[in-house]
Design an enzyme around this catalytic site. Structure first.
Site, PDB file in Angstrom:
ATOM      1  N   PRO A   1      48.173 -21.432  -9.610  1.00  0.00           N
ATOM      2  CA  PRO A   1      47.707 -22.590 -10.341  1.00  0.00           C
ATOM      3  C   PRO A   1      46.264 -22.945 -10.080  1.00  0.00           C
ATOM      4  O   PRO A   1      45.878 -23.254  -8.967  1.00  0.00           O
ATOM      5  CB  PRO A   1      48.597 -23.714  -9.830  1.00  0.00           C
ATOM      6  N   GLU A   2      45.486 -22.912 -11.121  1.00  0.00           N
ATOM      7  CA  GLU A   2      44.231 -23.639 -11.127  1.00  0.00           C
ATOM      8  C   GLU A   2      44.480 -24.833 -12.036  1.00  0.00           C
ATOM      9  O   GLU A   2      45.595 -25.035 -12.514  1.00  0.00           O
ATOM     10  CB  GLU A   2      43.090 -22.747 -11.631  1.00  0.00           C
TER      11      GLU A   2
ATOM     12  N   HIS B   1      63.124 -19.141  -2.766  1.00  0.00           N
ATOM     13  CA  HIS B   1      61.917 -19.977  -2.643  1.00  0.00           C
ATOM     14  C   HIS B   1      61.946 -21.253  -3.478  1.00  0.00           C
ATOM     15  O   HIS B   1      60.915 -21.868  -3.686  1.00  0.00           O
ATOM     16  CB  HIS B   1      60.648 -19.186  -2.959  1.00  0.00           C
TER      17      HIS B   1
ATOM     18  N   ARG C   1      54.782 -18.727  -1.080  1.00  0.00           N
ATOM     19  CA  ARG C   1      53.890 -18.769   0.082  1.00  0.00           C
ATOM     20  C   ARG C   1      53.909 -20.108   0.809  1.00  0.00           C
ATOM     21  O   ARG C   1      53.348 -20.221   1.903  1.00  0.00           O
ATOM     22  CB  ARG C   1      52.461 -18.421  -0.356  1.00  0.00           C
TER      23      ARG C   1
END
Length: 269
Positions: A2-3, A90, A109
DNA sequence: ATGTTGACCTGTAAGC
DNA sequence: TGCTTACAGGTCAACA
C-alpha cells in the site's frame, strides 16, 4: 503493497460495507503487529461506524466512543467477507458488523498496525504529519520552502511524512521521472519552479493511480477480489535497465536510503 | 538539527 | 532439491 492510492482505494472499497453499520464484534487473532493492538479497539463493539476516513496511509474508523486506526504497512490487505468465512493465513484482526460482514486485516509481514484514538484527540502518530498531497493543504511553494538548507536527496525528502504524506517508493520514483528531476539531487538545491513541477507530478501520479484502482472496487467483497493492484504503466519503478520511455537510454537503478531507485541519467537532472 | 542506518517480519525469487 | 542470500509497496528509533 500500500501506498496512498492503494489505501484510498481500500477506503472506497470497504466504505459501502461498513459506513453506518453497527459493529457486532472485534476479534484479534494476532495482537503483535507493528505495535501491540490496543485493547481499546473493542470499545467500538455496539457502535455505529460514523465514517471511514483517511489521513496519510492511515484509515480511520470513526465512532462516537473513539476511532480505530488501521495501517497496512508493507504487505497489509483489507477484505470484506461474509462472517464465518474461514480465516486465511495472516488474517490478524476482524471487525464484524451486525449486517453480517467481516472486515479482515491480513498482513504477512506484520508491519501494519491498529491504533486507538480517543474522541477529540489526535493520535501522536498522526500529529506531526505533513499535508495531504491531493488537497489545497499541499501549497504550491510547500516543497520549496521546506527544502531550504537540506542536503538530503530530493527523493528521500519527498518520501518524508513530515514534508508531505503518501509518497511511497513507487510514486516517488514516478513523480521524479515525470518532472525530470534527478532523485539524488540535494533537496535544498532545487529551484522553486522545478518544485512546482514536482508537486504537479506527485498530484497527477497519485490521482491517476486512484482512478485506475477504482475499476476493481465492484469485486471488493469477493474472496478473490484484490483491493486494487494497479495496472498503471510505471515509467520508472521496476524498469531498471530497460530503455527510458523518453530517450531510450537504459534506466539506471541505484539504492537511495536503502530503497530501490530508478531514473534516467539523461532526462533527469 | 539533520542525515543515515537498523529494526520490525514473512514470502518469494535468484544463486550456488 | 535444498540451503543461503537479497529484496519487497513503510516508518519509527537510535545513532553519528
Amino acid at each position: 503493497m500500500p501506498e496512498l492510492p492503494e489505501v484510498e482505494v481500500s477506503r472506497l472499497g470497504i466504505t459501502p460495507y461498513l459506513e453506518h453499520q453497527i459493529v457486532r464484534k472485534v476479534n484479534v487473532f494476532q495482537r503483535q503487529l507493528r505495535w501491540p493492538v490496543p485493547l481499546e479497539v473493542a470499545r467500538i463493539e455496539g457502535q455505529e461506524i460514523l465514517s471511514i476516513e483517511r489521513r496519510a496511509k492511515y484509515l480511520l474508523l470513526v465512532t462516537e466512543v473513539g476511532t480505530a486506526i488501521l495501517h497496512l504497512g508493507m504487505s497489509g490487505k483489507l477484505r470484506v467477507l461474509p462472517i464465518g468465512t474461514p480465516l486465511a493465513k495472516h488474517d490478524h484482526v476482524e471487525i464484524q458488523t451486525l449486517a453480517g460482514q467481516s472486515l479482515r486485516l491480513n498482513d504477512a509481514r506484520r508491519f501494519g498496525a491498529v491504533l486507538w484514538q480517543a474522541p477529540g484527540e489526535t493520535h501522536p502518530m498522526l500529529a506531526k504529519l505533513g499535508p495531504e498531497p491531493l488537497t489545497d493543504a499541499f501549497a504550491n511553494d510547500h516543497l520549496y520552502r521546506m527544502s531550504r538548507g537540506k542536503s538530503a536527496p530530493v527523493k528521500t525528502f519527498i518520501m518524508d511524512n513530515h514534508v508531505v504524506v503518501g509518497v511511497g517508493n513507487i510514486y516517488a520514483n514516478e513523480s521524479l521521472f515525470m518532472s525530470g528531476i534527478d532523485p539524488r539531487k540535494p533537496a535544498g538545491k532545487i529551484s522553486k519552479a522545478r518544485y512546482a513541477k514536482l508537486q504537479q507530478a506527485i498530484r497527477t501520479v497519485l490521482a491517476r493511480a486512484i482512478e485506475q484502482g477504482g475499476t476493481t472496487l465492484r469485486d471488493f467483497s469477493r474472496a478473490d477480489g484484490q483491493p486494487g493492484y494497479f495496472r498503471i504503466e510505471l515509467q520508472a519503478y521496476g524498469q531498471g535497465g530497460k530503455p527510458c520511455p523518453l530517450c531510450e537510454k537504459p534506466l539506471k537503478e541505484i539504492r537511495l536510503g536503502q530503497r530501490s531507485t530508478v531514473f534516467c541519467n539523461q532526462c533527469q537532472r
